[in-house]
Scaffold this motif. Structure first.
Motif, PDB file in Angstrom:
ATOM      1  N   THR A  56      88.023 -16.551  -0.105  1.00 28.73           N
ATOM      2  CA  THR A  56      89.429 -17.344  -0.521  1.00 28.73           C
ATOM      3  C   THR A  56      89.727 -18.377   0.570  1.00 28.73           C
ATOM      4  O   THR A  56      89.969 -19.545   0.340  1.00 28.73           O
ATOM      5  N   ILE A  57      89.537 -18.037   1.774  1.00 31.15           N
ATOM      6  CA  ILE A  57      89.973 -19.041   2.906  1.00 31.15           C
ATOM      7  C   ILE A  57      88.922 -20.131   3.102  1.00 31.15           C
ATOM      8  O   ILE A  57      89.232 -21.337   3.228  1.00 31.15           O
ATOM      9  N   ILE A  58      87.598 -19.888   2.875  1.00 35.80           N
ATOM     10  CA  ILE A  58      86.612 -20.882   2.819  1.00 35.80           C
ATOM     11  C   ILE A  58      86.959 -21.818   1.585  1.00 35.80           C
ATOM     12  O   ILE A  58      86.745 -23.009   1.503  1.00 35.80           O
ATOM     13  N   ILE A  59      87.279 -21.272   0.454  1.00 36.82           N
ATOM     14  CA  ILE A  59      87.425 -22.162  -0.731  1.00 36.82           C
ATOM     15  C   ILE A  59      88.726 -23.028  -0.508  1.00 36.82           C
ATOM     16  O   ILE A  59      88.765 -24.328  -0.921  1.00 36.82           O
ATOM     17  N   ILE A  60      89.587 -22.345   0.181  1.00 38.57           N
ATOM     18  CA  ILE A  60      91.012 -23.188   0.303  1.00 38.57           C
ATOM     19  C   ILE A  60      90.694 -24.207   1.061  1.00 38.57           C
ATOM     20  O   ILE A  60      90.957 -25.677   1.226  1.00 38.57           O
ATOM     21  N   ILE A  61      89.833 -24.003   2.515  1.00 41.79           N
ATOM     22  CA  ILE A  61      89.478 -25.024   3.361  1.00 41.79           C
ATOM     23  C   ILE A  61      88.577 -26.248   2.732  1.00 41.79           C
ATOM     24  O   ILE A  61      88.959 -27.387   2.785  1.00 41.79           O
ATOM     25  N   ALA A  62      87.682 -25.732   1.549  1.00 41.00           N
ATOM     26  CA  ALA A  62      87.171 -26.809   0.954  1.00 41.00           C
ATOM     27  C   ALA A  62      87.849 -27.742   0.166  1.00 41.00           C
ATOM     28  O   ALA A  62      87.899 -29.013  -0.168  1.00 41.00           O
ATOM     29  N   LEU A  63      88.673 -26.960  -0.637  1.00 40.48           N
ATOM     30  CA  LEU A  63      89.481 -27.919  -1.626  1.00 40.48           C
ATOM     31  C   LEU A  63      90.764 -28.757  -0.712  1.00 40.48           C
ATOM     32  O   LEU A  63      90.897 -29.697  -1.296  1.00 40.48           O
ATOM     33  N   VAL A  64      91.273 -28.067   0.446  1.00 40.02           N
ATOM     34  CA  VAL A  64      92.234 -29.239   1.339  1.00 40.02           C
ATOM     35  C   VAL A  64      91.438 -30.331   1.669  1.00 40.02           C
ATOM     36  O   VAL A  64      92.027 -31.430   1.631  1.00 40.02           O
ATOM     37  N   ALA A  65      90.084 -30.032   2.071  1.00 36.81           N
ATOM     38  CA  ALA A  65      89.313 -31.281   2.457  1.00 36.81           C
ATOM     39  C   ALA A  65      89.429 -32.227   1.416  1.00 36.81           C
ATOM     40  O   ALA A  65      89.151 -33.489   1.636  1.00 36.81           O
ATOM     41  N   GLN A  66      88.845 -31.767   0.210  1.00 37.47           N
ATOM     42  CA  GLN A  66      88.369 -32.592  -1.023  1.00 37.47           C
ATOM     43  C   GLN A  66      89.616 -33.354  -1.425  1.00 37.47           C
ATOM     44  O   GLN A  66      89.620 -34.551  -1.756  1.00 37.47           O
ATOM     45  N   PHE A  67      90.816 -32.662  -1.476  1.00 36.45           N
ATOM     46  CA  PHE A  67      92.012 -33.316  -2.295  1.00 36.45           C
ATOM     47  C   PHE A  67      92.908 -33.777  -1.171  1.00 36.45           C
ATOM     48  O   PHE A  67      94.217 -33.870  -1.453  1.00 36.45           O
ATOM     49  N   TYR A  68      92.635 -34.075   0.046  1.00 37.55           N
ATOM     50  CA  TYR A  68      93.500 -34.692   0.994  1.00 37.55           C
ATOM     51  C   TYR A  68      93.985 -36.013   0.662  1.00 37.55           C
ATOM     52  O   TYR A  68      93.189 -36.665   0.035  1.00 37.55           O
ATOM     53  N   LYS A  69      95.487 -36.137   0.762  1.00 35.56           N
ATOM     54  CA  LYS A  69      96.015 -37.526   0.378  1.00 35.56           C
ATOM     55  C   LYS A  69      95.190 -38.706   1.018  1.00 35.56           C
ATOM     56  O   LYS A  69      95.304 -39.728   0.108  1.00 35.56           O
ATOM     57  N   LYS A  70      94.915 -38.666   1.976  1.00 37.63           N
ATOM     58  CA  LYS A  70      94.633 -39.953   2.888  1.00 37.63           C
ATOM     59  C   LYS A  70      92.927 -40.342   2.462  1.00 37.63           C
ATOM     60  O   LYS A  70      92.254 -39.259   2.196  1.00 37.63           O
ATOM     61  N   ARG A  76      89.279 -38.954   8.805  1.00 40.55           N
ATOM     62  CA  ARG A  76      87.977 -38.554   9.473  1.00 40.55           C
ATOM     63  C   ARG A  76      88.294 -37.392  10.626  1.00 40.55           C
ATOM     64  O   ARG A  76      87.400 -36.431  10.150  1.00 40.55           O
ATOM     65  N   ASP A  77      89.173 -37.333  11.292  1.00 40.70           N
ATOM     66  CA  ASP A  77      89.475 -36.200  12.220  1.00 40.70           C
ATOM     67  C   ASP A  77      89.800 -35.039  11.415  1.00 40.70           C
ATOM     68  O   ASP A  77      89.302 -33.745  11.647  1.00 40.70           O
ATOM     69  N   PHE A  78      90.457 -35.063  10.436  1.00 43.58           N
ATOM     70  CA  PHE A  78      90.792 -33.955   9.466  1.00 43.58           C
ATOM     71  C   PHE A  78      89.873 -33.404   8.877  1.00 43.58           C
ATOM     72  O   PHE A  78      89.522 -32.312   8.683  1.00 43.58           O
ATOM     73  N   LEU A  79      88.875 -34.132   8.398  1.00 37.89           N
ATOM     74  CA  LEU A  79      87.660 -33.838   7.612  1.00 37.89           C
ATOM     75  C   LEU A  79      86.854 -33.345   8.547  1.00 37.89           C
ATOM     76  O   LEU A  79      86.062 -32.208   8.281  1.00 37.89           O
TER      77      LEU A  79
END
Length: 191
Positions: A56-70, A76-79
């Motif tokens: 679940t943590i892995i999926i949340i990390i992937a979703l946050v990276a995919q749908f980040y607002k910027k 780039r640093d966040f990704l």
């Protein structure tokens, strides 16, 4: 303590595709889990829960990276941080599977009326292109003073299936219960 064998087996026989290695192993693993839990060993699902939380943590990390607002150049640093976290948690999950779970199909607690303080780890192997199924019963805590030596059973799957792929549960039941009894016997003391 022996419980009654399930009566639904006669009504709904378990059938496997004899040409599919995974189908055979799945049916056997599922049936063995039912037999062991039917002998009074409650399933220990802590390892499964840890795997689910990490997944679940892995999926949340992937979703946050995919749908980040910027958009890309700004995030780039966040990704990069998300990618590093994704790799770290996947690595931890694989390490957990490799070191703790191995070929395990069932972890149990000790039976309620038992004097032992350790449950069982039931594991199985069915190598590809082979009919030899190996079942191992060992202690969940091998360093415990109440842990017995692991016991193994290697047998051809053709002994448990009809030519139509129907599992003969009585034969499997007898073999697995014999293996559980062999594990539960007191080890001989050296004089």
């Amino acid at each position: 303590m022996q419980e009654k064998k399930p009566e639904t087996a006669a009504k709904n026989p378990k059938k496997a595709n004899l040409l599919d290695h995974h189908s055979i192993k799945h049916i056997l693993d599922e049936s063995i889990s039912e037999i062991v839990t039917g002998r009074g060993y409650a399933e220990d699902v802590r390892m499964s829960n840890v795997r689910l939380v990490m997944g679940t943590i892995i999926i949340i990390i992937a979703l946050v990276a995919q749908f980040y607002k910027k958009k890309f150049p700004e995030n780039r640093d966040f990704l990069v941080a998300c990618i590093v976290l994704y790799i770290v948690f996947n690595g931890l999950l694989q390490l957990l599977l490799y070191t703790k779970e191995k070929n395990a199909i069932l972890f149990t607690y000790p039976p309620a009326e038992s004097f032992t303080s350790t449950g069982l780890v039931v594991s199985s192997k069915l190598p590809r292109f082979s009919d030899m199924y190996t079942l191992t019963i060992a202690s969940a805590d091998p360093k415990s003073i109440s842990a017995n030596e692991p016991v193994h059973l290697t047998k051809s799957v053709t002994q448990w299936f009809t030519k139509d792929g129907v599992l003969v549960e009585g034969l499997l039941w007898k073999d697995v219960e014999g293996l559980i009894d062999q594990y539960a016997r007191e080890p001989k003391k050296n004089k």
